[in-house]
Design a protein around this motif. Structure first.
Motif, short mmCIF file in Angstrom:
data_model
loop_
_atom_site.label_atom_id
_atom_site.label_comp_id
_atom_site.label_asym_id
_atom_site.label_seq_id
_atom_site.Cartn_x
_atom_site.Cartn_y
_atom_site.Cartn_z
N MET A 138 -17.20 -1.02 -3.74
CA MET A 138 -18.56 -1.49 -3.49
C MET A 138 -18.99 -2.43 -4.61
N ASP A 162 -22.32 8.66 0.06
CA ASP A 162 -21.26 7.70 -0.23
C ASP A 162 -20.10 7.75 0.76
N PRO A 166 -20.19 4.63 3.62
CA PRO A 166 -20.05 3.33 2.95
C PRO A 166 -18.71 3.15 2.24
N SER A 167 -18.17 4.22 1.64
CA SER A 167 -16.88 4.12 0.97
C SER A 167 -15.76 3.88 1.97
N HIS A 218 -27.10 -1.83 -2.60
CA HIS A 218 -25.96 -1.77 -1.69
C HIS A 218 -26.19 -0.76 -0.58
N HIS A 219 -26.71 0.41 -0.94
CA HIS A 219 -26.90 1.46 0.05
C HIS A 219 -28.10 1.21 0.97
N TYR A 238 -21.08 -3.60 3.76
CA TYR A 238 -22.32 -2.86 3.95
C TYR A 238 -22.27 -2.12 5.29
N PHE A 239 -22.77 -0.88 5.27
CA PHE A 239 -22.90 -0.13 6.52
C PHE A 239 -23.83 1.05 6.30
N LYS A 240 -25.02 0.98 6.90
CA LYS A 240 -25.99 2.07 6.83
C LYS A 240 -25.90 2.89 8.12
N TYR A 296 -16.10 0.33 3.24
CA TYR A 296 -15.70 -0.63 2.20
C TYR A 296 -14.18 -0.70 2.08
N ASP A 327 -24.98 -2.44 12.06
CA ASP A 327 -24.82 -1.01 11.82
C ASP A 327 -25.90 -0.18 12.51
#
Length: 255
Positions: free
Chosen positions: A1, A109, A112-113, A12-13, A122-124, A116, A29
């Motif tokens: 990230m 995390d 998103p991890s 980022h989050h 990015y992905f919420k 990534y 997303d």
């Protein structure tokens, strides 16, 4: 990230996976998660109905029947009138928002991890932290309010309510302004209430994840337990206000 500072981590989050520019920007997303969870809701209830039996019910059948009875009873007590749409609408709103809110309990995390590592920056996974999602839900309710106002009062009755209520014909411009503000405030309050509560909860989870690992569990666990109450509560509030607004719109003028 990307980023090494706490601010970079937070940004980022809270950043959506987006495509397009300006007005035609799509949060991919949010679209993926909201449609996937909506499809999950439809599938679970379809499966529960398909496997329904008069004998010993399964756990899924018990859950579906419990949810249907709960929402049906709630709408009967709240909605003053008859409509075949209100109960299914209320059930859909409650279950869909509940499932979207439930994504807030996924470790902050984890997804998103994974994304990534797959090359997605990015992905919420929490759709209700996206104003586009909460406003889309509330705007849909707004259009239903207008439709039920015409259905319950008729075009003339609705126009009369907008122009003459609450101060009578002598203050017609003020009546119109106040009623328009009231109409617009309903979807805005619906969307901002849901967004604000979920955004604050998500931000606290992010801040907790910035702390040393040995204290994260001490703070994160009680906050997650408390949030288990917030998740269905926000879905219930959105559902109840929707039913109340539609009931008010459907009411006939008594005087």
């Amino acid at each position: 990230m990307s980023g090494n500072t706490a601010l970079d981590y937070i940004q980022h989050h809270l950043t959506n996976l987006a495509v397009g520019e300006g007005y035609w920007t799509f949060h991919v997303d949010s679209l993926i998660m909201s449609f996937s969870l909506g499809a999950l809701f439809c599938y679970l209830f379809w499966l529960g109905a398909r496997r329904a039996t008069a004998g010993v019910p399964s756990g899924l059948q018990n859950f579906v029947e419990l949810m249907v009875e709960f929402v049906d009873q709630t709408t009967r007590e709240t909605f003053q009138g008859k409509s075949r749409l209100i109960a299914p609408l209320a059930l859909t709103i409650f279950c869909w928002i509940f499932l979207m809110n439930l994504m807030d309990l996924v470790p902050i995390d984890l997804v998103p991890s994974l994304m990534y590592a797959a090359g997605v920056d990015y992905f919420k996974i929490l759709p209700t932290v996206d104003l586009n999602v909460t406003f889309a839900l509330s705007i849909s309710v707004f259009f239903l309010i207008i439709a039920y106002s015409f259905k319950g009062k008729g075009a003339g009755g609705f126009a009369k309510e907008l122009l003459f209520h609450p101060f009578g014909p002598w203050l017609l411009p003020f009546n119109l302004i106040l009623n328009i503000i009231e109409l617009i405030a309903k979807p805005i309050s619906l969307s901002l209430r849901l967004f604000g509560n979920m955004y604050a909860a998500e931000l606290i989870f992010i801040l907790i994840s910035l702390l040393p690992w040995w204290i994260q569990w001490a703070l994160g666990t009680p906050w997650a337990i408390f949030h288990i109450l917030v998740i269905p509560l926000q879905a219930f509030i959105f559902m109840m206000l929707t039913v109340v607004y539609l009931s008010m719109a459907n009411e006939h003028e008594e005087h």
